[in-house]
Design a protein around this motif. Structure first.
Motif, PDB file in Angstrom:
ATOM      1  N   THR A  75       0.778  -1.238   0.000  1.00 43.79           N
ATOM      2  CA  THR A  75       0.000   0.000   0.000  1.00 43.79           C
ATOM      3  C   THR A  75       0.808   1.286   0.000  1.00 43.79           C
ATOM      4  O   THR A  75       0.322   2.307  -0.450  1.00 43.79           O
ATOM      5  CB  THR A  75      -0.914   0.020   1.235  1.00 43.79           C
ATOM      6  N   LEU A  76       2.006   1.276   0.500  1.00 43.53           N
ATOM      7  CA  LEU A  76       2.779   2.506   0.671  1.00 43.53           C
ATOM      8  C   LEU A  76       4.051   2.476  -0.174  1.00 43.53           C
ATOM      9  O   LEU A  76       5.168   2.429   0.338  1.00 43.53           O
ATOM     10  CB  LEU A  76       3.104   2.716   2.153  1.00 43.53           C
ATOM     11  N   ARG A  77       3.878   2.522  -1.475  1.00 46.74           N
ATOM     12  CA  ARG A  77       4.985   2.358  -2.408  1.00 46.74           C
ATOM     13  C   ARG A  77       6.109   3.376  -2.170  1.00 46.74           C
ATOM     14  O   ARG A  77       7.280   3.029  -2.155  1.00 46.74           O
ATOM     15  CB  ARG A  77       4.467   2.455  -3.835  1.00 46.74           C
ATOM     16  N   HIS A  78       5.769   4.638  -1.966  1.00 46.61           N
ATOM     17  CA  HIS A  78       6.801   5.666  -1.784  1.00 46.61           C
ATOM     18  C   HIS A  78       7.522   5.518  -0.448  1.00 46.61           C
ATOM     19  O   HIS A  78       8.744   5.723  -0.368  1.00 46.61           O
ATOM     20  CB  HIS A  78       6.199   7.068  -1.915  1.00 46.61           C
ATOM     21  N   VAL A  79       6.800   5.159   0.579  1.00 45.35           N
ATOM     22  CA  VAL A  79       7.427   4.926   1.885  1.00 45.35           C
ATOM     23  C   VAL A  79       8.362   3.719   1.790  1.00 45.35           C
ATOM     24  O   VAL A  79       9.490   3.745   2.287  1.00 45.35           O
ATOM     25  CB  VAL A  79       6.362   4.720   2.984  1.00 45.35           C
ATOM     26  N   GLY A  80       7.894   2.659   1.150  1.00 41.82           N
ATOM     27  CA  GLY A  80       8.723   1.468   0.949  1.00 41.82           C
ATOM     28  C   GLY A  80       9.972   1.777   0.159  1.00 41.82           C
ATOM     29  O   GLY A  80      11.068   1.327   0.503  1.00 41.82           O
ATOM     30  N   PHE A  81       9.824   2.590  -0.900  1.00 39.48           N
ATOM     31  CA  PHE A  81      10.992   2.976  -1.693  1.00 39.48           C
ATOM     32  C   PHE A  81      12.003   3.724  -0.830  1.00 39.48           C
ATOM     33  O   PHE A  81      13.203   3.464  -0.901  1.00 39.48           O
ATOM     34  CB  PHE A  81      10.572   3.833  -2.889  1.00 39.48           C
ATOM     35  N   GLY A  82      11.529   4.647  -0.013  1.00 41.79           N
ATOM     36  CA  GLY A  82      12.428   5.411   0.850  1.00 41.79           C
ATOM     37  C   GLY A  82      13.176   4.533   1.832  1.00 41.79           C
ATOM     38  O   GLY A  82      14.388   4.695   2.034  1.00 41.79           O
ATOM     39  N   LEU A  83      12.471   3.598   2.428  1.00 40.20           N
ATOM     40  CA  LEU A  83      13.103   2.695   3.393  1.00 40.20           C
ATOM     41  C   LEU A  83      14.096   1.768   2.705  1.00 40.20           C
ATOM     42  O   LEU A  83      15.222   1.570   3.189  1.00 40.20           O
ATOM     43  CB  LEU A  83      12.040   1.882   4.135  1.00 40.20           C
ATOM     44  N   ILE A  84      13.716   1.230   1.571  1.00 35.43           N
ATOM     45  CA  ILE A  84      14.613   0.373   0.788  1.00 35.43           C
ATOM     46  C   ILE A  84      15.861   1.157   0.378  1.00 35.43           C
ATOM     47  O   ILE A  84      16.987   0.668   0.494  1.00 35.43           O
ATOM     48  CB  ILE A  84      13.905  -0.170  -0.477  1.00 35.43           C
ATOM     49  N   PHE A  85      15.645   2.383  -0.094  1.00 39.85           N
ATOM     50  CA  PHE A  85      16.761   3.189  -0.558  1.00 39.85           C
ATOM     51  C   PHE A  85      17.738   3.473   0.584  1.00 39.85           C
ATOM     52  O   PHE A  85      18.947   3.309   0.434  1.00 39.85           O
ATOM     53  CB  PHE A  85      16.254   4.497  -1.180  1.00 39.85           C
ATOM     54  N   PHE A  86      17.222   3.882   1.729  1.00 41.97           N
ATOM     55  CA  PHE A  86      18.090   4.187   2.863  1.00 41.97           C
ATOM     56  C   PHE A  86      18.880   2.952   3.302  1.00 41.97           C
ATOM     57  O   PHE A  86      20.100   3.008   3.454  1.00 41.97           O
ATOM     58  CB  PHE A  86      17.279   4.734   4.046  1.00 41.97           C
ATOM     59  N   CYS A  87      18.194   1.839   3.510  1.00 42.91           N
ATOM     60  CA  CYS A  87      18.878   0.623   3.976  1.00 42.91           C
ATOM     61  C   CYS A  87      19.841   0.095   2.914  1.00 42.91           C
ATOM     62  O   CYS A  87      20.948  -0.353   3.243  1.00 42.91           O
ATOM     63  CB  CYS A  87      17.858  -0.453   4.362  1.00 42.91           C
ATOM     64  N   GLY A  88      19.448   0.152   1.653  1.00 42.69           N
ATOM     65  CA  GLY A  88      20.330  -0.299   0.581  1.00 42.69           C
ATOM     66  C   GLY A  88      21.583   0.548   0.472  1.00 42.69           C
ATOM     67  O   GLY A  88      22.690   0.021   0.302  1.00 42.69           O
ATOM     68  N   VAL A  89      21.434   1.857   0.580  1.00 38.54           N
ATOM     69  CA  VAL A  89      22.606   2.738   0.540  1.00 38.54           C
ATOM     70  C   VAL A  89      23.519   2.451   1.731  1.00 38.54           C
ATOM     71  O   VAL A  89      24.744   2.418   1.585  1.00 38.54           O
ATOM     72  CB  VAL A  89      22.177   4.226   0.482  1.00 38.54           C
ATOM     73  N   CYS A  90      22.938   2.213   2.912  1.00 39.88           N
ATOM     74  CA  CYS A  90      23.760   1.870   4.080  1.00 39.88           C
ATOM     75  C   CYS A  90      24.541   0.578   3.833  1.00 39.88           C
ATOM     76  O   CYS A  90      25.723   0.482   4.202  1.00 39.88           O
ATOM     77  CB  CYS A  90      22.890   1.733   5.327  1.00 39.88           C
ATOM     78  N   MET A  91      23.917  -0.407   3.200  1.00 40.11           N
ATOM     79  CA  MET A  91      24.607  -1.652   2.878  1.00 40.11           C
ATOM     80  C   MET A  91      25.770  -1.397   1.915  1.00 40.11           C
ATOM     81  O   MET A  91      26.868  -1.920   2.106  1.00 40.11           O
ATOM     82  CB  MET A  91      23.637  -2.653   2.250  1.00 40.11           C
ATOM     83  N   VAL A  92      25.524  -0.594   0.897  1.00 39.11           N
ATOM     84  CA  VAL A  92      26.561  -0.297  -0.092  1.00 39.11           C
ATOM     85  C   VAL A  92      27.706   0.473   0.567  1.00 39.11           C
ATOM     86  O   VAL A  92      28.887   0.151   0.351  1.00 39.11           O
ATOM     87  CB  VAL A  92      25.979   0.488  -1.284  1.00 39.11           C
TER      88      VAL A  92
END
Length: 129
Positions: A75-92
């Motif tokens: 339901t919350l595509r933009h919120v999910g994108f933001g969370l994925i982006f933040f955690c993914g960048v931290c992993m990288v």
């Protein structure tokens, strides 16, 4: 592209769950602490609290990706994108830091950082389309 990105992000989460298990749950095994370049049981005991703590960082990053993927595909595509982006960048970025510690960690850094990096690029392209 978003599906391939999601698969790569899920893979990155599984890798980080593996790091969590090794650092926070299985650290007392010589086969585990040797993988991290620790030379002796005494040294492993000395860094155990740090490894335990570091393992939970990995757990939280994996959890963030999993929650982000669930939100992204529901339901919350933009919120999910933001969370994925933040955690993914931290992993990288954690993989980049690992690269700075020496050549012997290059394969671990690639394992840790390549899937989320490729996933983030694919997801950003899919999001822009």
């Amino acid at each position: 592209m978003a599906i391939v990105a999601s698969i790569l992000l899920a893979l990155a989460a599984v890798v980080h769950l593996g790091f969590f298990a090794m650092e926070s749950m299985l650290w007392s095994s010589p086969g585990v602490w040797r993988r991290f370049g620790v030379a002796s049981q005494r040294d492993a005991d000395a860094v155990r609290p740090m490894a335990y703590n570091q393992g939970f960082y990995n757990l939280f990053l994996a959890g963030g990706v999993v929650v982000g993927l669930a939100l992204y595909w529901t339901t919350l595509r933009h919120v999910g994108f933001g969370l994925i982006f933040f955690c993914g960048v931290c992993m990288v970025l954690a993989a980049v830091v690992l690269l700075t510690t020496g050549r012997r960690y290059w394969s671990a850094a690639l394992l840790q950082g390549a899937p989320p990096l490729v996933a983030l690029v694919l997801l950003a392209v899919a999001q822009a389309a």
